[in-house]
Scaffold this motif. Structure first.
Motif, PDB file in Angstrom:
ATOM      1  N   VAL A  12       0.847  -1.198   0.000  1.00 32.94           N
ATOM      2  CA  VAL A  12       0.000   0.000   0.000  1.00 32.94           C
ATOM      3  C   VAL A  12       0.880   1.244   0.000  1.00 32.94           C
ATOM      4  N   GLY A  13       0.279   2.382  -0.361  1.00 28.04           N
ATOM      5  CA  GLY A  13       1.008   3.636  -0.382  1.00 28.04           C
ATOM      6  C   GLY A  13       0.934   4.352   0.954  1.00 28.04           C
ATOM      7  N   ALA A  14       1.771   5.361   1.120  1.00 30.45           N
ATOM      8  CA  ALA A  14       1.819   6.112   2.377  1.00 30.45           C
ATOM      9  C   ALA A  14       0.548   6.913   2.627  1.00 30.45           C
ATOM     10  N   ASP A  15      -0.256   7.132   1.557  1.00 28.84           N
ATOM     11  CA  ASP A  15      -1.502   7.888   1.705  1.00 28.84           C
ATOM     12  C   ASP A  15      -2.702   6.987   1.969  1.00 28.84           C
ATOM     13  N   THR A  16      -2.450   5.688   2.156  1.00 34.30           N
ATOM     14  CA  THR A  16      -3.532   4.723   2.391  1.00 34.30           C
ATOM     15  C   THR A  16      -4.123   4.907   3.784  1.00 34.30           C
ATOM     16  N   GLY A  18      -6.715   3.774   7.186  1.00 36.52           N
ATOM     17  CA  GLY A  18      -6.839   2.597   8.032  1.00 36.52           C
ATOM     18  C   GLY A  18      -7.653   1.462   7.435  1.00 36.52           C
ATOM     19  N   PRO A  19      -8.878   1.729   6.932  1.00 37.92           N
ATOM     20  CA  PRO A  19      -9.689   0.649   6.350  1.00 37.92           C
ATOM     21  C   PRO A  19      -8.993  -0.045   5.183  1.00 37.92           C
ATOM     22  N   ALA A  20      -8.323   0.730   4.339  1.00 36.06           N
ATOM     23  CA  ALA A  20      -7.619   0.132   3.200  1.00 36.06           C
ATOM     24  C   ALA A  20      -6.449  -0.719   3.670  1.00 36.06           C
ATOM     25  N   VAL A  21      -5.802  -0.288   4.750  1.00 38.20           N
ATOM     26  CA  VAL A  21      -4.705  -1.071   5.321  1.00 38.20           C
ATOM     27  C   VAL A  21      -5.230  -2.412   5.796  1.00 38.20           C
ATOM     28  N   ARG A  22      -6.386  -2.402   6.472  1.00 40.15           N
ATOM     29  CA  ARG A  22      -6.960  -3.641   6.990  1.00 40.15           C
ATOM     30  C   ARG A  22      -7.353  -4.587   5.850  1.00 40.15           C
ATOM     31  N   ILE A  23      -7.883  -4.026   4.768  1.00 40.29           N
ATOM     32  CA  ILE A  23      -8.268  -4.858   3.624  1.00 40.29           C
ATOM     33  C   ILE A  23      -7.033  -5.538   3.031  1.00 40.29           C
ATOM     34  N   ALA A  24      -5.952  -4.751   2.880  1.00 43.08           N
ATOM     35  CA  ALA A  24      -4.711  -5.307   2.327  1.00 43.08           C
ATOM     36  C   ALA A  24      -4.164  -6.395   3.244  1.00 43.08           C
ATOM     37  N   TYR A  25      -4.244  -6.153   4.550  1.00 43.38           N
ATOM     38  CA  TYR A  25      -3.740  -7.132   5.507  1.00 43.38           C
ATOM     39  C   TYR A  25      -4.525  -8.438   5.437  1.00 43.38           C
ATOM     40  N   PHE A  26      -5.860  -8.342   5.425  1.00 38.18           N
ATOM     41  CA  PHE A  26      -6.681  -9.553   5.431  1.00 38.18           C
ATOM     42  C   PHE A  26      -6.477 -10.380   4.157  1.00 38.18           C
ATOM     43  N   LYS A  27      -6.257  -9.698   3.029  1.00 39.48           N
ATOM     44  CA  LYS A  27      -5.987 -10.420   1.783  1.00 39.48           C
ATOM     45  C   LYS A  27      -4.697 -11.239   1.914  1.00 39.48           C
ATOM     46  N   LEU A  63       0.166   0.417  10.894  1.00 38.43           N
ATOM     47  CA  LEU A  63      -0.432   1.287   9.882  1.00 38.43           C
ATOM     48  C   LEU A  63      -1.946   1.438   9.993  1.00 38.43           C
ATOM     49  N   ALA A  64      -2.636   0.534  10.669  1.00 34.12           N
ATOM     50  CA  ALA A  64      -4.101   0.614  10.757  1.00 34.12           C
ATOM     51  C   ALA A  64      -4.547   1.776  11.634  1.00 34.12           C
ATOM     52  N   ASP A  65      -3.723   2.152  12.604  1.00 35.34           N
ATOM     53  CA  ASP A  65      -4.048   3.256  13.507  1.00 35.34           C
ATOM     54  C   ASP A  65      -3.447   4.554  12.959  1.00 35.34           C
ATOM     55  N   GLU A  66      -4.245   5.600  12.901  1.00 32.95           N
ATOM     56  CA  GLU A  66      -3.810   6.856  12.287  1.00 32.95           C
ATOM     57  C   GLU A  66      -2.590   7.462  12.984  1.00 32.95           C
ATOM     58  N   LYS A  67      -2.602   7.454  14.318  1.00 31.70           N
ATOM     59  CA  LYS A  67      -1.501   8.079  15.060  1.00 31.70           C
ATOM     60  C   LYS A  67      -0.196   7.320  14.867  1.00 31.70           C
ATOM     61  N   SER A  68      -0.264   6.000  14.989  1.00 30.33           N
ATOM     62  CA  SER A  68       0.963   5.215  14.841  1.00 30.33           C
ATOM     63  C   SER A  68       1.448   5.245  13.395  1.00 30.33           C
ATOM     64  N   ARG A  69       0.504   5.320  12.437  1.00 26.74           N
ATOM     65  CA  ARG A  69       0.900   5.408  11.028  1.00 26.74           C
ATOM     66  C   ARG A  69       1.615   6.725  10.749  1.00 26.74           C
ATOM     67  N   ALA A  70       1.083   7.827  11.306  1.00 20.24           N
ATOM     68  CA  ALA A  70       1.715   9.136  11.114  1.00 20.24           C
ATOM     69  C   ALA A  70       3.107   9.164  11.730  1.00 20.24           C
ATOM     70  N   ALA A  71       3.222   8.579  12.914  1.00 25.30           N
ATOM     71  CA  ALA A  71       4.524   8.540  13.584  1.00 25.30           C
ATOM     72  C   ALA A  71       5.519   7.711  12.777  1.00 25.30           C
ATOM     73  N   TYR A  72       5.020   6.629  12.188  1.00 26.27           N
ATOM     74  CA  TYR A  72       5.894   5.755  11.400  1.00 26.27           C
ATOM     75  C   TYR A  72       6.370   6.466  10.140  1.00 26.27           C
ATOM     76  N   ILE A  73       5.480   7.233   9.517  1.00 23.71           N
ATOM     77  CA  ILE A  73       5.855   7.993   8.320  1.00 23.71           C
ATOM     78  C   ILE A  73       6.947   9.001   8.654  1.00 23.71           C
ATOM     79  N   GLU A  74       6.812   9.665   9.799  1.00 26.98           N
ATOM     80  CA  GLU A  74       7.840  10.619  10.227  1.00 26.98           C
ATOM     81  C   GLU A  74       9.161   9.907  10.476  1.00 26.98           C
ATOM     82  N   GLU A  75       9.086   8.714  11.010  1.00 29.60           N
ATOM     83  CA  GLU A  75      10.296   7.925  11.259  1.00 29.60           C
ATOM     84  C   GLU A  75      10.990   7.585   9.948  1.00 29.60           C
ATOM     85  N   LEU A  76      10.195   7.227   8.945  1.00 33.67           N
ATOM     86  CA  LEU A  76      10.769   6.904   7.636  1.00 33.67           C
ATOM     87  C   LEU A  76      11.412   8.142   7.002  1.00 33.67           C
TER      88      LEU A  76
END
Length: 214
Positions: A12-16, A18-27, A63-76
């Motif tokens: 998935v892309g960095a602009d994805t 939470g729901p899209a992240v979960r869909i990708a994960y379940f697949k 990535l499913a949680d908005e806060k942790s995803r934002a923090a991870y993007i900043e880390e990257l």
């Protein structure tokens, strides 16, 4: 995959969101869950699937949680793409305990379910949903509904603080509110459940039943 970041692991892309992240994960989970290994498969396949399942699970939690995803993007962005070692054995064991706890809950063996969920959380304390199920199981171990509610609420709120998109957490709050006589509060939680997970059969049923009574 070991060298990839969480977005690459899920494809998935960095602009994805939470729901899209979960869909990708379940697949991916349907493909790589250890339970999908065919009988007689070589040990190498079992280890490979376990490793992949652990990596995509870690990516999903981040990535499913908005806060942790934002923090991870900043880390990257800061060049801090150093993945922590994933304890594959602990994650798989916690998932197995979680599944067994679900069986105990269906059999109304609530104390046994709580014990298994305690062990699952010890192995993987970052999985928000474990806390929701433990809180729900704890509620039924109390004869006093008020005391049971207080204990359940602590755990379920801990779940939602980690990830407020966990549909099970909202559904369990709805069930508990209904059992405690708070139908208005229960319906709010059931509605939230359906917003997060439109195909949640139990929450849909509760809303239909409430509408028929009006």
């Amino acid at each position: 995959m070991k060298e990839q970041n969480h977005f690459e692991r899920l494809g998935v892309g960095a602009d994805t969101n939470g729901p899209a992240v979960r869909i990708a994960y379940f697949k991916l989970a349907k493909l790589y869950h250890p339970d999908t290994i065919p009988p007689g498969a070589p040990p190498e396949m079992e280890k490979l699937k376990a490793d992949i399942f652990a990596y995509i699970g870690e990516a999903h939690r981040t990535l499913a949680d908005e806060k942790s995803r934002a923090a991870y993007i900043e880390e990257l962005k800061s060049g801090g793409n150093k993945e922590a070692e994933v304890d594959v054995v602990a994650i798989l064991k916690s998932e197995e305990l979680f599944r067994k706890a679900g069986v105990y809950l269906k059999g109304r063996k609530f104390a046994e379910a709580v014990k298994l969920l305690d062990e699952a959380i010890q192995l993987n304390d970052q999985e928000a949903e474990f806390y929701a199920w433990r809180g729900y199981a704890r509620f039924f171990t109390f004869e006093d509904k008020k005391a049971g509610f207080n204990e359940a609420y602590k755990d379920i709120q801990l779940c939602l603080k980690k990830n407020d998109k966990v549909a099970a957490g909202h559904y369990f709050l709805g069930v508990i509110a209904k059992l405690c006589g708070d139908m208005s509060g229960a319906l709010k939680h059931f509605q939230k459940t359906v917003e997060l997970q439109p195909n949640h059969i139990e929450a849909q049923r509760e809303l239909r039943m409430a509408a028929q009574k009006k």
